[in-house]
Design a protein around this motif. Sequence first.
Motif: not given
Length: 535
Positions: A121-130, A176-178
């Motif tokens: 895992r390199m990244a994630y998107r938050g589960y909040g509304s933003a 971009s991360q890899v």
Amino acid sequence: MKKRNILVAMMTALALCVTAVPASVYAQDATAETTVTQETENTEASNVNGADDPGAGRLAGHIAPEFFGEQSMARTTANYEHADKFKSGYTIQTGVDVSKWNGKIDWGRAKKAGVKFALVRMAYRGYGSAGSMGIDETGVTNLKNALAAGIPVGAYIFSQATTEAEAKAEADLLISQVKGYKITLPLVMDFEYYSDSGKNEGRLYDAKLSKSKATAICNAFCARVASKGYTPMVYANADMLKNKLNASDISKNYMIWLANYTSKTTYTGDYNFWQYSAAGAVDGISGRVDMNFRYIKKDTSDTTASGTLKTPALKASGKNFYTVKLSWSKVNGASGYKIQKYNSSKKAYETIKTISNGSTVSYNHTGLNAATTYKYRVRAYKKANGTTVYSSYTSAVKATTKKAVSGKIKGSNVNFRKGASISKAKIAQLKKGKNVTLTGKSGSWYKVKASINGKSKTGYILDDYVKITSRQAKVNATNVNVRKDPGTSYKKVTTLTKGTEISVIGTKGSWYKISFSVKGKKKTGYMLTSYVSIL
């Protein structure tokens, strides 16, 4: 997918036991693109504290029921039953997927324990509304150390995308991360709901997407990844694939990573990886870890006898300062084409792209350096009855990219970085209007030369913040006059023949201001736009 110390009663620790098999390369020399957000002091990957990291639910043991199958999980890999379609003609490897929730990993010990691949895992998107995106702070370390241990790697982002635009942004961030690492397995969109106490919630769940909309989001991510030369894949549990997505509309073009915690999955759709447990035990990884099977279809690969297909005819030319355009003749009966570029440092050819459509007869190789000569070869292949046959390779064809071009910074305090990623160190910040020279491109990043405190420095700037002030062009007519100023009444500077390469450095009405060389000396003048072809 990101778990650790999951307290699920039905799970038992799993030992790895699998024989070594050769890795199958999914993508090589892939070019990358970074995030689509502003690269000044702000970045869309701003969720630095991970307050709504969707992987946190797994850490607490909150795994939704739809991840589990009808059969209980087996104690060892030998007790898992694979689908009939994989029982012959396939090599089966065992590997892991990891994130920061796994803590520090000893990849050397993991390899000795039998780990044949890793998806990081390199990244994630938050589960909040933003829906702010964040970087997994252990991602780069895990990539580096797994590769150093000789373990093939892929990478993933824990998605919470609810629009196609968000899916593309996630793909850009992951790429971009890899960038700069040898990624030989897919880049993955982990498409699952955030779960708290076994109950689904969060922005993806709350969006209540239709099957067609959810499918379009997954395909948008995959298309973005594929356009940059990597192999895309979608991760989802069996329920998601059967009831929340039109899985066949994804698998007809892209790979599927099935999550189904059972000793025998009943999922009948297409898949290429199977995450069969979230409670594995691997030497070198503390606590519990996700376990996966990888199915590699056996074929004759490069050892297949050549000459059974007609060899295509290859052409190559520099398209701009960072791209070579390749084209070849169509081969009747071909399933696709394999493209290779010569690596002068290794003194060997390397595959840069495998085209999986026999009707596709061109490819733009991007991410190159200006005014540099590259060498290529291509061959056709045909898949039938579980085997692959190849034509002979074409003779080597050379092409040179166009010259570097001039540009100006068009943002305020734009970051000038050491590499094509927001994770790379800053060399400096460049002011609006500063002159730079563009010498290459990698994804959405220009490779740039700039003067910093009187010294020439090379680095990378997002293309949104650079305006190209000179463009490469050619004279498209015979014996065209160059004038001192924009008008036919002005003095003639010289006459240029058809095909002469020039640089367009400005425009005034129907005239281009151009620069060109005459007997090694640089000159400027004006030429009617109708006699100039921009490259």
